[in-house]
Design an enzyme around this catalytic site. Structure first.
Site, PDB file in Angstrom:
ATOM      1  N   ASP A  48      -8.309 -24.227 -31.497  1.00  0.00           N
ATOM      2  CA  ASP A  48      -9.611 -23.930 -31.159  1.00  0.00           C
ATOM      3  C   ASP A  48     -10.085 -24.095 -29.925  1.00  0.00           C
ATOM      4  O   ASP A  48     -10.895 -23.416 -29.643  1.00  0.00           O
ATOM      5  CB  ASP A  48     -10.354 -25.308 -32.011  1.00  0.00           C
ATOM      6  CG  ASP A  48     -11.467 -24.921 -32.417  1.00  0.00           C
ATOM      7  OD1 ASP A  48     -11.829 -23.957 -33.093  1.00  0.00           O
ATOM      8  OD2 ASP A  48     -12.618 -25.907 -32.305  1.00  0.00           O
ATOM      9  N   CYS A 139     -19.618 -19.517 -37.751  1.00  0.00           N
ATOM     10  CA  CYS A 139     -19.138 -20.546 -36.981  1.00  0.00           C
ATOM     11  C   CYS A 139     -20.109 -21.574 -36.429  1.00  0.00           C
ATOM     12  O   CYS A 139     -19.838 -22.802 -36.532  1.00  0.00           O
ATOM     13  CB  CYS A 139     -18.521 -19.994 -35.420  1.00  0.00           C
ATOM     14  SG  CYS A 139     -18.443 -18.406 -34.952  1.00  0.00           S
ATOM     15  N   TYR A 143     -20.053 -25.094 -39.182  1.00  0.00           N
ATOM     16  CA  TYR A 143     -19.673 -26.292 -38.989  1.00  0.00           C
ATOM     17  C   TYR A 143     -20.795 -27.428 -39.128  1.00  0.00           C
ATOM     18  O   TYR A 143     -20.517 -28.346 -39.277  1.00  0.00           O
ATOM     19  CB  TYR A 143     -18.987 -26.183 -37.304  1.00  0.00           C
ATOM     20  CG  TYR A 143     -17.915 -26.087 -37.312  1.00  0.00           C
ATOM     21  CD1 TYR A 143     -17.102 -25.088 -38.026  1.00  0.00           C
ATOM     22  CD2 TYR A 143     -16.619 -26.750 -36.688  1.00  0.00           C
ATOM     23  CE1 TYR A 143     -15.907 -24.487 -38.052  1.00  0.00           C
ATOM     24  CE2 TYR A 143     -15.450 -26.411 -36.455  1.00  0.00           C
ATOM     25  CZ  TYR A 143     -14.968 -25.282 -37.695  1.00  0.00           C
ATOM     26  OH  TYR A 143     -13.628 -24.997 -37.319  1.00  0.00           O
ATOM     27  N   TYR A 170     -19.895 -32.974 -35.146  1.00  0.00           N
ATOM     28  CA  TYR A 170     -20.595 -31.773 -35.602  1.00  0.00           C
ATOM     29  C   TYR A 170     -22.102 -32.333 -36.554  1.00  0.00           C
ATOM     30  O   TYR A 170     -22.893 -31.718 -36.632  1.00  0.00           O
ATOM     31  CB  TYR A 170     -19.859 -30.925 -36.550  1.00  0.00           C
ATOM     32  CG  TYR A 170     -18.901 -30.224 -35.590  1.00  0.00           C
ATOM     33  CD1 TYR A 170     -19.376 -29.099 -34.848  1.00  0.00           C
ATOM     34  CD2 TYR A 170     -17.409 -30.733 -35.648  1.00  0.00           C
ATOM     35  CE1 TYR A 170     -18.367 -28.475 -33.970  1.00  0.00           C
ATOM     36  CE2 TYR A 170     -16.690 -29.942 -34.583  1.00  0.00           C
ATOM     37  CZ  TYR A 170     -17.129 -28.762 -33.690  1.00  0.00           C
ATOM     38  OH  TYR A 170     -16.396 -28.209 -33.153  1.00  0.00           O
ATOM     39  N   GLU A 212     -13.185 -17.663 -40.970  1.00  0.00           N
ATOM     40  CA  GLU A 212     -13.304 -18.893 -40.804  1.00  0.00           C
ATOM     41  C   GLU A 212     -12.347 -19.756 -42.003  1.00  0.00           C
ATOM     42  O   GLU A 212     -11.609 -20.605 -41.705  1.00  0.00           O
ATOM     43  CB  GLU A 212     -14.524 -19.657 -41.167  1.00  0.00           C
ATOM     44  CG  GLU A 212     -15.480 -19.362 -39.864  1.00  0.00           C
ATOM     45  CD  GLU A 212     -15.308 -20.245 -38.664  1.00  0.00           C
ATOM     46  OE1 GLU A 212     -14.449 -21.109 -38.657  1.00  0.00           O
ATOM     47  OE2 GLU A 212     -16.009 -20.339 -37.749  1.00  0.00           O
TER      48      GLU A 212
HETATM   49  C1  LIG Z   1     -13.147 -21.653 -35.573  1.00  0.00           C
HETATM   50  C2  LIG Z   1     -14.439 -22.619 -35.214  1.00  0.00           C
HETATM   51  N1  LIG Z   1     -15.460 -22.261 -36.035  1.00  0.00           N
HETATM   52  C3  LIG Z   1     -16.489 -22.821 -35.273  1.00  0.00           C
HETATM   53  C4  LIG Z   1     -16.737 -23.711 -34.413  1.00  0.00           C
HETATM   54  C5  LIG Z   1     -17.984 -24.571 -34.178  1.00  0.00           C
HETATM   55  O1  LIG Z   1     -18.200 -24.488 -32.863  1.00  0.00           O
HETATM   56  C6  LIG Z   1     -15.352 -24.237 -33.840  1.00  0.00           C
HETATM   57  N2  LIG Z   1     -15.273 -25.164 -32.904  1.00  0.00           N
HETATM   58  N3  LIG Z   1     -14.064 -23.469 -34.241  1.00  0.00           N
END
Ligand SMILES: Cc1ncc(CO)c(N)n1
Length: 224
Positions: A48, A139, A143, A170, A212
């Protein structure tokens, strides 16, 4: 597109199976229940970090692809938030999980990371600002929905869950508001689209959503 649906709602509704596979992925469920293997979470955090760097480039591309100052400033704010805040927080959070900044800098990108981030960038290169935002939406908005979904599940563990800080981040007002803003932007850019254009965006949104899913799976499989 049905008249009373926003572009975002429409895009989600047309790939609901993929969307559910993303929001309710085993990685997410296990994270919520606190049963996710530490190695899987650490692998995910590392990738990430690499994702967030590419994501910043995508915001930079959104500045470039903007055709008015409002869109340009919105993209600038996205880029600033990533570079000034988000990535720094992520590095600190990785540190809490025993991953040093040096380690992060030496990481190779997993295939799922390359695939997803370059797919988003290609949507922006080949298309316009709306194409780029449609590829970014799963994304940003996804989240926010994942955190809400987790908070609603009776088997989600909060206080004693080692992953609770992730959920909290989040679920925060700040992140939820950013997701709402992105949604509004999509709805504004996406008014009165001709059917062929809408069909192309549906495909983009679905692909990004499936990417995702692969990103979560990469975490569970410790895949590189
Ligand atoms: C793979 C991924 N998707 C979305 C987010 C949200 O910002 C993140 N941190 N990582």
């Amino acid at each position: 597109m049905s008249e009373n649906k926003s572009l975002y709602e429409h895009l989600k509704a047309q790939c609901l199976d993929d969307w559910k596979a993303y929001i309710q992925h085993d990685f997410v469920r296990q994270l919520g229940q606190g049963t996710l293997k530490k190695e899987c979470f650490q692998h995910y955090l590392k990738q990430d970090y690499l994702f967030l760097i590419q994501f910043s480039r995508a915001w930079g591309l959104a500045v470039f692809k903007s055709e008015d100052l409002t869109s340009m400033r919105y993209a600038q704010a996205g880029l600033n938030a990533m570079l000034d805040t988000e990535i720094g927080l992520h590095v600190e959070y990785c540190n809490d999980w025993g991953i040093s900044e040096q380690q992060l800098q030496a990481l190779p990108e997993a295939s799922a990371t390359v695939a997803y981030t370059r797919y988003v960038m290609d949507a922006g290169f080949a298309g316009d600002l709306l194409d780029l935002h449609v590829a970014l939406a799963p994304c940003i908005i996804g989240y926010a929905e994942i955190a809400q979904w987790l908070a609603e599940q009776p088997d989600t563990v909060r206080d004693s869950n080692p992953y609770n800080a992730w959920i909290e981040m989040y679920l925060s007002d700040e992140y939820q508001q950013a997701a709402r803003t992105e949604r509004e932007l999509l709805d504004t850019l996406g008014q009165d689209l001709p059917p062929a254009r809408l069909a192309a965006l549906e495909k983009r949104f679905r692909t990004a959503t499936r990417m995702e899913v692969s990103f979560w799976q990469m975490g569970l499989d410790l895949a590189d």
